[in-house]
Design an enzyme around this catalytic site. Structure first.
Site, PDB file in Angstrom:
ATOM      1  N   GLU A  94      40.158  56.423  29.969  1.00 10.10           N
ATOM      2  CA  GLU A  94      40.172  57.009  30.614  1.00 10.10           C
ATOM      3  C   GLU A  94      40.608  58.546  31.572  1.00 10.10           C
ATOM      4  O   GLU A  94      41.862  57.634  31.012  1.00 10.10           O
ATOM      5  CB  GLU A  94      39.239  55.951  32.243  1.00 10.10           C
ATOM      6  CG  GLU A  94      38.675  57.238  33.222  1.00 10.10           C
ATOM      7  CD  GLU A  94      37.905  57.961  32.874  1.00 10.10           C
ATOM      8  OE1 GLU A  94      37.594  58.962  32.292  1.00 10.10           O
ATOM      9  OE2 GLU A  94      36.510  57.717  34.103  1.00 10.10           O
ATOM     10  N   ASP A  95      39.625  59.529  31.608  1.00 10.42           N
ATOM     11  CA  ASP A  95      41.473  60.251  32.003  1.00 10.42           C
ATOM     12  C   ASP A  95      41.802  59.840  33.322  1.00 10.42           C
ATOM     13  O   ASP A  95      42.992  60.236  33.445  1.00 10.42           O
ATOM     14  CB  ASP A  95      40.956  61.540  32.429  1.00 10.42           C
ATOM     15  CG  ASP A  95      39.437  61.559  33.299  1.00 10.42           C
ATOM     16  OD1 ASP A  95      38.860  61.039  33.753  1.00 10.42           O
ATOM     17  OD2 ASP A  95      39.117  62.703  33.341  1.00 10.42           O
ATOM     18  N   ASP A  98      39.571  56.968  40.286  1.00 13.22           N
ATOM     19  CA  ASP A  98      39.559  57.412  41.707  1.00 13.22           C
ATOM     20  C   ASP A  98      38.968  56.183  42.167  1.00 13.22           C
ATOM     21  O   ASP A  98      39.516  55.673  43.295  1.00 13.22           O
ATOM     22  CB  ASP A  98      38.569  58.666  41.332  1.00 13.22           C
ATOM     23  CG  ASP A  98      39.003  59.262  42.813  1.00 13.22           C
ATOM     24  OD1 ASP A  98      39.888  59.182  43.117  1.00 13.22           O
ATOM     25  OD2 ASP A  98      37.671  60.441  43.118  1.00 13.22           O
ATOM     26  N   PHE A 148      43.312  67.097  43.782  1.00 18.45           N
ATOM     27  CA  PHE A 148      42.409  66.974  42.985  1.00 18.45           C
ATOM     28  C   PHE A 148      43.473  67.262  42.073  1.00 18.45           C
ATOM     29  O   PHE A 148      43.575  68.435  42.021  1.00 18.45           O
ATOM     30  CB  PHE A 148      41.096  67.251  43.695  1.00 18.45           C
ATOM     31  CG  PHE A 148      40.205  68.057  42.455  1.00 18.45           C
ATOM     32  CD1 PHE A 148      39.135  66.939  42.393  1.00 18.45           C
ATOM     33  CD2 PHE A 148      40.219  69.143  41.945  1.00 18.45           C
ATOM     34  CE1 PHE A 148      38.550  67.666  41.379  1.00 18.45           C
ATOM     35  CE2 PHE A 148      39.078  69.094  40.362  1.00 18.45           C
ATOM     36  CZ  PHE A 148      37.956  68.435  40.206  1.00 18.45           C
ATOM     37  N   ARG A 161      40.562  72.632  31.823  1.00 16.72           N
ATOM     38  CA  ARG A 161      40.233  71.201  30.456  1.00 16.72           C
ATOM     39  C   ARG A 161      41.713  71.309  29.632  1.00 16.72           C
ATOM     40  O   ARG A 161      42.158  70.449  29.202  1.00 16.72           O
ATOM     41  CB  ARG A 161      39.333  71.055  29.916  1.00 16.72           C
ATOM     42  CG  ARG A 161      38.188  70.281  30.730  1.00 16.72           C
ATOM     43  CD  ARG A 161      36.592  69.797  29.800  1.00 16.72           C
ATOM     44  NE  ARG A 161      36.022  69.264  30.574  1.00 16.72           N
ATOM     45  CZ  ARG A 161      35.170  68.700  31.523  1.00 16.72           C
ATOM     46  NH1 ARG A 161      36.138  67.920  31.793  1.00 16.72           N
ATOM     47  NH2 ARG A 161      34.810  69.321  32.188  1.00 16.72           N
TER      48      ARG A 161
END
Ligand code: 5GP
Length: 171
Positions: A94-95, A98, A148, A161
């Site tokens: 996963e990047d 959260d 963010f 990206r």
């Protein structure tokens, strides 16, 4: 709008190598299936795979839970795995974690429906203070504050990206 660097390119590169070494050590050189969650974690997953010398199978899965910078709170399933991962050592890549909602859902989905031999989670970034679901990734690249972030696969409305570093937007 200005983009500030949070984690630089070289820093990411050396941490990804460390994670790859750790994963290989833990899997005793056995084959692992890396499942990248589209689209964000593709950049991280391919770099991780390139740093591993033991056999790696790549697969992809797609869910969506975000639009803009706010979580919608809902998960919709867009693309399922193409490989049979039954009895395999699986790592979800996963990047960013959260709230933990996406991975809690995916972990249960894979365990219940795909019967892997083992299932671990590797995330590049962890925003621990935002956690709403009890989820502890097995491998974490960097703990980050509640900002963010964009870059290295992470987008803002599909853009940024391709930044080679992790940054955050200053309005
Ligand atoms: P969770 O389900 O853990 O709340 O959210 C995970 C997903 O939300 C990530 O895969 C990512 O797509 C998105 N997300 C969470 N935080 C950020 C962020 O800071 N930047 C970007 N671009 N996406 C984020």
């Amino acid at each position: 709008m200005r983009i500030n660097t949070l984690i630089g390119e070289e820093n990411i590169k050396s941490r990804v190598k460390e994670l790859a070494d750790e994963i290989q050590k833990d899997s005793n050189g056995e084959e692992v299936v890396l499942i990248a969650i589209l689209k964000g974690s593709v950049f991280f997953a391919t770099e991780l795979a390139k740093q591993m010398s033991s056999p790696v199978i790549m697969d992809f899965i797609k869910v969506s839970s975000y639009s803009g910078t706010q979580s919608t709170g809902k998960i919709s399933f867009k693309l399922d795995l193409s490989e049979n991962v039954e009895n395999k050592n699986v790592i979800i890549v996963e990047d960013i974690v959260d709230t933990g909602r996406t991975l809690t859902y995916l972990k249960d989905y894979i365990l219940i429906n795909k019967h892997p031999k083992s299932l671990k989670i590797c995330t590049l970034l962890d925003k621990k203070e935002r956690r709403e679901f009890e989820l502890n990734p097995d491998y974490v690249g960097f703990d980050i504050p509640d900002k963010f972030v964009i870059g290295y696969g992470l987008d803002y409305d599909e853009k940024y990206r391709n930044l080679p570093y992790i940054g955050y937007i200053e309005q």
